[in-house]
Design a protein around this motif. Sequence first.
Motif, PDB file in Angstrom:
ATOM      1  N   VAL A 204       1.421  -1.510   0.208  1.00  0.00           N
ATOM      2  CA  VAL A 204      -0.311  -0.258   0.166  1.00  0.00           C
ATOM      3  C   VAL A 204       1.446   1.757   0.093  1.00  0.00           C
ATOM      4  CG1 VAL A 204      -1.741   1.107   0.976  1.00  0.00           C
ATOM      5  CG2 VAL A 204      -1.333  -0.999   1.222  1.00  0.00           C
ATOM      6  N   ASP A 205       0.810   1.715  -1.043  1.00  0.00           N
ATOM      7  CA  ASP A 205       1.639   3.370  -1.217  1.00  0.00           C
ATOM      8  C   ASP A 205       0.316   4.513  -0.768  1.00  0.00           C
ATOM      9  OD1 ASP A 205       0.375   2.952  -3.755  1.00  0.00           O
ATOM     10  OD2 ASP A 205       2.373   2.747  -4.555  1.00  0.00           O
ATOM     11  N   THR A 206       1.083   5.655  -1.297  1.00  0.00           N
ATOM     12  CA  THR A 206      -0.494   6.692  -1.369  1.00  0.00           C
ATOM     13  C   THR A 206      -0.900   6.782  -2.594  1.00  0.00           C
ATOM     14  OG1 THR A 206       1.841   7.955  -0.525  1.00  0.00           O
ATOM     15  CG2 THR A 206       0.038   9.020  -1.717  1.00  0.00           C
TER      16      THR A 206
ATOM     17  N   ALA B 256       0.528  -1.754   7.829  1.00  0.00           N
ATOM     18  CA  ALA B 256       0.529  -0.814   8.647  1.00  0.00           C
ATOM     19  C   ALA B 256       1.800   0.188   9.269  1.00  0.00           C
ATOM     20  CB  ALA B 256       0.205  -2.111   9.808  1.00  0.00           C
ATOM     21  N   GLN B 257       2.663  -0.641   8.849  1.00  0.00           N
ATOM     22  CA  GLN B 257       4.030   0.226   8.880  1.00  0.00           C
ATOM     23  C   GLN B 257       4.420   1.322   7.753  1.00  0.00           C
ATOM     24  OE1 GLN B 257       7.325  -2.715   9.976  1.00  0.00           O
ATOM     25  NE2 GLN B 257       6.550  -3.639  11.750  1.00  0.00           N
ATOM     26  N   THR B 258       3.578   0.478   7.073  1.00  0.00           N
ATOM     27  CA  THR B 258       4.153   1.303   5.940  1.00  0.00           C
ATOM     28  C   THR B 258       3.157   2.603   6.073  1.00  0.00           C
ATOM     29  OG1 THR B 258       4.644  -0.692   4.442  1.00  0.00           O
ATOM     30  CG2 THR B 258       3.827   1.004   3.220  1.00  0.00           C
ATOM     31  N   ILE B 259       1.613   2.833   6.017  1.00  0.00           N
ATOM     32  CA  ILE B 259       0.914   3.522   6.271  1.00  0.00           C
ATOM     33  C   ILE B 259       1.847   4.428   7.539  1.00  0.00           C
ATOM     34  CG2 ILE B 259      -1.278   3.946   6.721  1.00  0.00           C
ATOM     35  CD1 ILE B 259      -2.432   1.469   5.619  1.00  0.00           C
ATOM     36  N   VAL B 260       2.121   3.879   8.583  1.00  0.00           N
ATOM     37  CA  VAL B 260       2.234   4.828   9.005  1.00  0.00           C
ATOM     38  C   VAL B 260       3.564   6.117   9.132  1.00  0.00           C
ATOM     39  CG1 VAL B 260       3.549   5.633  11.391  1.00  0.00           C
ATOM     40  CG2 VAL B 260       1.637   3.495  11.291  1.00  0.00           C
ATOM     41  N   ALA B 261       4.905   5.016   8.060  1.00  0.00           N
ATOM     42  CA  ALA B 261       5.765   5.641   7.853  1.00  0.00           C
ATOM     43  C   ALA B 261       4.834   6.803   6.191  1.00  0.00           C
ATOM     44  CB  ALA B 261       6.668   4.425   6.837  1.00  0.00           C
ATOM     45  N   LEU B 262       4.432   6.218   5.911  1.00  0.00           N
ATOM     46  CA  LEU B 262       4.281   7.485   4.226  1.00  0.00           C
ATOM     47  C   LEU B 262       3.215   8.590   5.224  1.00  0.00           C
ATOM     48  CD1 LEU B 262       2.974   4.954   1.941  1.00  0.00           C
ATOM     49  CD2 LEU B 262       4.823   6.531   1.950  1.00  0.00           C
ATOM     50  N   GLY B 263       2.369   8.258   6.089  1.00  0.00           N
ATOM     51  CA  GLY B 263       1.944   9.606   7.328  1.00  0.00           C
ATOM     52  C   GLY B 263       0.346   9.458   6.536  1.00  0.00           C
ATOM     53  N   ILE B 264       0.125   8.095   5.872  1.00  0.00           N
ATOM     54  CA  ILE B 264      -1.704   7.947   5.966  1.00  0.00           C
ATOM     55  C   ILE B 264      -2.084   8.094   6.368  1.00  0.00           C
ATOM     56  CG2 ILE B 264      -2.638   6.654   3.715  1.00  0.00           C
ATOM     57  CD1 ILE B 264      -0.511   5.874   2.353  1.00  0.00           C
TER      58      ILE B 264
END
Length: 285
Positions: free
Chosen positions: A211-213, A243-251
Amino acid sequence: MALSPDESGRFSDLLKEHADGLVARWAELVGAGLQGRMSRPELERQTRDLQKGFQQALASGARDLKDEEAAELRAQLSELSSHRARQGFSANETAISVFALKDAVLDVLGETDDINTLRAFVSFSAFIDRAALFTFDSYVRVRESLIADQTEQLLELSTPVVKLWDGVVAVPLVGTLDSARAQVVMERLLQTLVDTGSPYAIIDITGVPAVDTQVAQHILKTVVAARLMGADCIISGIRPQIAQTIVALGIEFGDIATKASLADALRYVLGQKSYKVVAAKRTER
């Protein structure tokens, strides 16, 4: 280089006078390139139809493939391209089926050093080249149309909307979610909400590899569209890595409910509907 009126008439007579020999040689040359993927009777039927098409176009005074007198020949070439594209032949194999007419005509002419004959054949050869290129272009258009239709069908098959419970539908997403597919997901979900009157929709992303922006934006747009239809959306399948990716991307998903699994999402929805989920008791034998 367009054919002169005399050259059109000359090759029209040649195609008519040597029809049987030309068709046989033409079919032989084309068949060698197709490597037995088409029966000889069918191949001879196609080449004979084309031989008549070329002969009639030239007899009508066609000097170039764009001429009105060549309209029926263009229709034949388009039909050949469509037929070959749907049968899985390549663009080269389709074009060579027309190019081979030049070799067949050369065999009929034999060895000659007559300058007028050579000049006429050069013009005739250019006419055949344009016909082959027309066939190639027609093949490409048909093939692109087929690919577009197949892509659309695959998109529809890969985005099913299923009914999980009375008033609860789910969209299990598998694979990459791009703009085209996101549009299909949104349309199918909204149509299902209209058809079923469901107040809840679960978007399950367990099968989405990352999941990216961009993917997040597609999901959020789908949720907003569903809310405009009066349905609440729950996103399930939020694995630890995602979940970690979403947090890192600020989504941020805002007030959208998210759950780790589809089962958790369904349990949440049933709770919202005042249903209580309990484990079934095992009966001992």
